[in-house]
Design a protein around this motif. Structure first.
Motif, mmCIF file in Angstrom:
data_model
loop_
_atom_site.group_PDB
_atom_site.id
_atom_site.type_symbol
_atom_site.label_atom_id
_atom_site.label_comp_id
_atom_site.label_asym_id
_atom_site.label_seq_id
_atom_site.Cartn_x
_atom_site.Cartn_y
_atom_site.Cartn_z
ATOM 1 N N VAL A 224 -24.719 65.550 116.783
ATOM 2 C CA VAL A 224 -23.716 64.503 116.636
ATOM 3 C C VAL A 224 -24.079 63.360 117.570
ATOM 4 O O VAL A 224 -24.401 63.576 118.741
ATOM 5 C CB VAL A 224 -22.317 65.068 116.973
ATOM 6 C CG1 VAL A 224 -21.279 63.957 116.979
ATOM 7 C CG2 VAL A 224 -21.937 66.159 115.988
ATOM 8 N N ARG A 225 -24.015 62.130 117.052
ATOM 9 C CA ARG A 225 -24.382 60.978 117.870
ATOM 10 C C ARG A 225 -23.335 60.714 118.940
ATOM 11 O O ARG A 225 -22.197 61.166 118.848
ATOM 12 C CB ARG A 225 -24.562 59.748 116.977
ATOM 13 C CG ARG A 225 -25.706 59.875 115.967
ATOM 14 C CD ARG A 225 -27.055 59.942 116.657
ATOM 15 N NE ARG A 225 -27.428 58.675 117.245
ATOM 16 C CZ ARG A 225 -28.123 57.732 116.589
ATOM 17 N NH1 ARG A 225 -28.508 57.927 115.337
ATOM 18 N NH2 ARG A 225 -28.439 56.607 117.190
ATOM 19 N N ALA A 226 -23.714 59.940 119.930
ATOM 20 C CA ALA A 226 -22.886 59.792 121.130
ATOM 21 C C ALA A 226 -21.646 58.944 120.927
ATOM 22 O O ALA A 226 -20.629 59.177 121.595
ATOM 23 C CB ALA A 226 -23.728 59.209 122.257
ATOM 24 N N THR A 227 -21.688 57.957 120.030
ATOM 25 C CA THR A 227 -20.557 57.046 119.897
ATOM 26 C C THR A 227 -20.224 56.769 118.437
ATOM 27 O O THR A 227 -21.054 56.973 117.549
ATOM 28 C CB THR A 227 -20.842 55.695 120.586
ATOM 29 O OG1 THR A 227 -22.008 55.101 120.009
ATOM 30 C CG2 THR A 227 -21.045 55.876 122.085
ATOM 31 N N GLN A 228 -19.010 56.317 118.211
ATOM 32 C CA GLN A 228 -18.521 55.940 116.895
ATOM 33 C C GLN A 228 -17.869 54.557 116.995
ATOM 34 O O GLN A 228 -16.989 54.341 117.833
ATOM 35 C CB GLN A 228 -17.491 56.964 116.409
ATOM 36 C CG GLN A 228 -16.606 56.495 115.272
ATOM 37 C CD GLN A 228 -17.384 56.279 113.987
ATOM 38 O OE1 GLN A 228 -18.233 57.093 113.640
ATOM 39 N NE2 GLN A 228 -17.091 55.195 113.290
ATOM 40 N N PRO A 229 -18.282 53.591 116.172
ATOM 41 C CA PRO A 229 -17.647 52.272 116.225
ATOM 42 C C PRO A 229 -16.233 52.324 115.669
ATOM 43 O O PRO A 229 -15.957 53.007 114.681
ATOM 44 C CB PRO A 229 -18.561 51.405 115.351
ATOM 45 C CG PRO A 229 -19.200 52.369 114.407
ATOM 46 C CD PRO A 229 -19.377 53.636 115.176
ATOM 47 N N VAL A 230 -15.335 51.598 116.306
ATOM 48 C CA VAL A 230 -13.949 51.513 115.857
ATOM 49 C C VAL A 230 -13.496 50.056 115.934
ATOM 50 O O VAL A 230 -13.962 49.282 116.770
ATOM 51 C CB VAL A 230 -13.012 52.419 116.681
ATOM 52 C CG1 VAL A 230 -13.348 53.884 116.473
ATOM 53 C CG2 VAL A 230 -13.056 52.059 118.159
ATOM 54 N N ALA A 231 -12.567 49.715 115.038
ATOM 55 C CA ALA A 231 -12.030 48.361 114.983
ATOM 56 C C ALA A 231 -10.583 48.376 115.430
ATOM 57 O O ALA A 231 -9.753 49.077 114.850
ATOM 58 C CB ALA A 231 -12.143 47.813 113.565
#
Length: 243
Positions: A37-44
């Motif tokens: 699983v990648r380290a970050t997830q973009p959120v708006a």
């Protein structure tokens, strides 16, 4: 909205994470291990009420109106970003997960009306093992045993997110916290006067033994585990529920 190279790299990494998460959720038993699983997830983060569209264009159909704040706590609405594109005028559009029915639906919003950031957190709910697995920075940090939906009112599967974290009083059903999800029950149009919204919450004043399937669709955890989630998981954190 103008963004730095670092922001674009973060967004690209987060979009890849969504693909990897989907692959991990769908991997059959005995298959090769999924990529980490990648380290970050973009959120708006919404800056005001906004309309989401079915395509990255204001002339396309509406995918729904999204309020700037959540209805229970007044927290700012935070939506996971699953894709991006630039229109013919050079404006950036974001495809985001939306709350409510139909489950796991998305819509396009203009990047200029949001604040783009990232979250380190990801949550998986595995119904077959009745476990909640929490990732931070791409690494497992907690695994909890949980109560899940019974066969007549199953917990819905798909890609969701935390709409808001609701503190509950000592006498509240499901205390001490309810992490209200974008998921809605597929069996109940409404529940207890609400829209059939699914949540991660405690077992206080409601009961249930973690490891069983007896709920109306929500995911219940021990008090200590729920307290930890309430202290660490905030609006916009993606929650993937797998069979």
């Amino acid at each position: 909205m103008q963004r730095s190279t670092t922001q674009r790299l973060r967004l690209a990494g987060g979009l890849a994470a969504m693909v990897l998460l989907a692959g991990a959720a769908a991997a059959p038993a005995g298959a090769s291990p999924a990529p980490p699983v990648r380290a970050t997830q973009p959120v708006a983060v919404l800056n005001h009420d906004t309309e989401a569209f079915t395509k990255p264009s204001r002339s396309s159909g509406s995918a729904g109106e999204v309020n700037e704040v959540r209805p229970i706590t007044g927290e700012r609405t935070v939506l996971p970003v699953v894709a991006e594109t630039t229109d013919t005028q050079g404006a950036l559009w974001l495809d985001v997960l939306l709350p409510g029915r139909p489950n796991s639906h998305t819509g396009w919003i203009e990047a200029s009306i949001v604040t783009l950031t990232v979250t380190d957190w990801q949550v998986f709910v595995h119904l077959s093992t009745r476990q909640v697995v929490v990732y931070s920075g791409g690494h497992v940090v907690r695994t909890f045993l949980a109560v899940v939906g019974k066969p007549s009112t199953p917990t819905p599967t798909g890609h969701f997110f935390v709409e808001e974290t609701v503190p509950l009083g000592p006498q509240g059903s499901g205390a001490p916290f309810a992490l209200a999800l974008s998921a809605r029950s597929n069996a109940l149009a409404e529940f207890d006067g609400g829209p059939g919204q699914v949540a991660l919450h405690g077992i206080a004043n409601i009961g249930g033994t973690p490891g069983t399937a007896v709920s109306h669709g929500c995911v219940r955890l021990d008090t200590a585990d729920t307290t930890w989630l309430g202290d660490h998981i905030s609006s916009g954190v993606p929650v993937t529920i797998t069979p």
